[in-house]
Write an enzyme that holds these catalytic residues in place. Structure first.
Site, PDB file in Angstrom:
ATOM      1  N   THR A 115     -28.741 -32.256 -31.757  1.00  0.00           N
ATOM      2  CA  THR A 115     -28.308 -30.921 -32.171  1.00  0.00           C
ATOM      3  C   THR A 115     -26.780 -30.808 -32.234  1.00  0.00           C
ATOM      4  O   THR A 115     -26.231 -30.253 -33.182  1.00  0.00           O
ATOM      5  CB  THR A 115     -28.845 -29.871 -31.166  1.00  0.00           C
ATOM      6  N   HIS A 163     -31.967 -28.776 -40.474  1.00  0.00           N
ATOM      7  CA  HIS A 163     -33.020 -28.410 -39.524  1.00  0.00           C
ATOM      8  C   HIS A 163     -34.198 -29.352 -39.704  1.00  0.00           C
ATOM      9  O   HIS A 163     -34.445 -29.818 -40.817  1.00  0.00           O
ATOM     10  CB  HIS A 163     -33.504 -26.976 -39.776  1.00  0.00           C
ATOM     11  N   ARG A 221     -36.505 -36.294 -37.247  1.00  0.00           N
ATOM     12  CA  ARG A 221     -35.635 -35.896 -36.121  1.00  0.00           C
ATOM     13  C   ARG A 221     -34.619 -37.011 -35.835  1.00  0.00           C
ATOM     14  O   ARG A 221     -33.450 -36.747 -35.561  1.00  0.00           O
ATOM     15  CB  ARG A 221     -36.451 -35.615 -34.848  1.00  0.00           C
ATOM     16  N   GLU A 266     -43.766 -23.686 -39.251  1.00  0.00           N
ATOM     17  CA  GLU A 266     -42.576 -23.607 -40.113  1.00  0.00           C
ATOM     18  C   GLU A 266     -42.909 -23.866 -41.578  1.00  0.00           C
ATOM     19  O   GLU A 266     -42.342 -23.225 -42.471  1.00  0.00           O
ATOM     20  CB  GLU A 266     -41.512 -24.585 -39.610  1.00  0.00           C
ATOM     21  N   PHE A 294     -27.024 -17.703 -28.232  1.00  0.00           N
ATOM     22  CA  PHE A 294     -26.521 -18.061 -29.566  1.00  0.00           C
ATOM     23  C   PHE A 294     -27.355 -17.464 -30.706  1.00  0.00           C
ATOM     24  O   PHE A 294     -27.063 -17.687 -31.881  1.00  0.00           O
ATOM     25  CB  PHE A 294     -26.426 -19.587 -29.715  1.00  0.00           C
TER      26      PHE A 294
HETATM   27  O1  CDP Z   1     -32.004 -27.709 -34.501  1.00  0.00           O
HETATM   28  P1  CDP Z   1     -32.440 -28.314 -33.189  1.00  0.00           P
HETATM   29  O2  CDP Z   1     -33.950 -28.333 -33.022  1.00  0.00           O
HETATM   30  O3  CDP Z   1     -31.824 -29.667 -32.974  1.00  0.00           O
HETATM   31  O4  CDP Z   1     -31.830 -27.396 -32.032  1.00  0.00           O
HETATM   32  P2  CDP Z   1     -32.399 -26.056 -31.330  1.00  0.00           P
HETATM   33  O5  CDP Z   1     -32.141 -26.188 -29.872  1.00  0.00           O
HETATM   34  O6  CDP Z   1     -33.796 -25.778 -31.759  1.00  0.00           O
HETATM   35  O7  CDP Z   1     -31.436 -24.922 -31.867  1.00  0.00           O
HETATM   36  C1  CDP Z   1     -31.615 -24.355 -33.143  1.00  0.00           C
HETATM   37  C2  CDP Z   1     -30.264 -24.224 -33.817  1.00  0.00           C
HETATM   38  O8  CDP Z   1     -29.482 -23.256 -33.111  1.00  0.00           O
HETATM   39  C3  CDP Z   1     -29.398 -25.490 -33.796  1.00  0.00           C
HETATM   40  O9  CDP Z   1     -29.739 -26.412 -34.804  1.00  0.00           O
HETATM   41  C4  CDP Z   1     -28.004 -24.903 -33.989  1.00  0.00           C
HETATM   42  O10 CDP Z   1     -27.757 -24.570 -35.367  1.00  0.00           O
HETATM   43  C5  CDP Z   1     -28.101 -23.596 -33.186  1.00  0.00           C
HETATM   44  N1  CDP Z   1     -27.567 -23.707 -31.817  1.00  0.00           N
HETATM   45  C6  CDP Z   1     -26.326 -23.140 -31.511  1.00  0.00           C
HETATM   46  O11 CDP Z   1     -25.683 -22.558 -32.391  1.00  0.00           O
HETATM   47  N2  CDP Z   1     -25.829 -23.237 -30.225  1.00  0.00           N
HETATM   48  C7  CDP Z   1     -26.525 -23.855 -29.258  1.00  0.00           C
HETATM   49  N3  CDP Z   1     -26.024 -23.926 -28.012  1.00  0.00           N
HETATM   50  C8  CDP Z   1     -27.772 -24.428 -29.541  1.00  0.00           C
HETATM   51  C9  CDP Z   1     -28.271 -24.342 -30.840  1.00  0.00           C
HETATM   52 MG    MG Z   2     -35.282 -26.773 -32.833  1.00  0.00          MG
END
Ligand code: CDP
Ligand code: MG
Length: 140
Positions: free
Chosen positions: A92, A116, A86, A127, A58
């Protein structure tokens, strides 16, 4: 433990006018906003920010999305700020996020999930310093 964490209102949240709604939820939770600014990310800024995900399928779509419009960047401070923010965001995938969380209530999809938040102390340090100089963070 007193912590700082980095938050972002992503381009989908900015397009839908959700900055105020999101900051209201954050302030109501007792977390303090200690830095705040708008920014249009370049491709290389978004790639560097999401470096840990560079091998994921992705990744390219995520960089496209994060550069599709401006974002709001902020630093939050408080006891256990990383985990508290969080929890406020929710999972997510907004379909799996608990009711009452930002992502459950406001997000559109797994990719366009509106916010985020840093996921741990090391990530938070990286970050915050990625987007903010020490002189841009206030005491309050
Ligand atoms: O943001 P978070 O830490 O909850 O999730 P992450 O696993 O660190 O992934 C970063 C960002 O990538 C997510 O917030 C989504 O915007 C995107 N993502 C996605 O588009 N498709 C996925 N299967 C997983 C994440
Ligand atoms: Mg993340």
């Amino acid at each position: 433990m007193l912590e700082r964490t980095l938050g972002i209102v992503k381009p989908d949240g900015i397009r839908r006018g959700l900055i105020g709604e999101i900051l209201k939820r954050i302030e109501d939770s007792g977390l303090r906003v200690v830095a705040l600014k708008m920014k249009q990310l370049t491709r290389s800024e978004a790639e560097g920010f999401y470096y840990v995900h560079r091998e994921k399928p992705f990744f390219n779509d995520l960089v496209d999305f994060m550069t599709s419009g401006p974002v709001a960047l902020f630093v939050l401070e408080g006891e256990n700020a990383i985990e508290r923010y969080r929890r406020l965001m929710g999972a997510t995938d907004p379909k799996k996020a608990e009711k009452g969380t930002i992502r459950s209530d406001l997000a559109e999809s797994m990719q366009c999930n509106t916010v985020h938040g840093s996921d741990g102390p090391d990530t938070a340090r990286f970050e915050i310093s990625y987007f903010f100089a020490a002189t841009e963070i206030v005491k309050r």
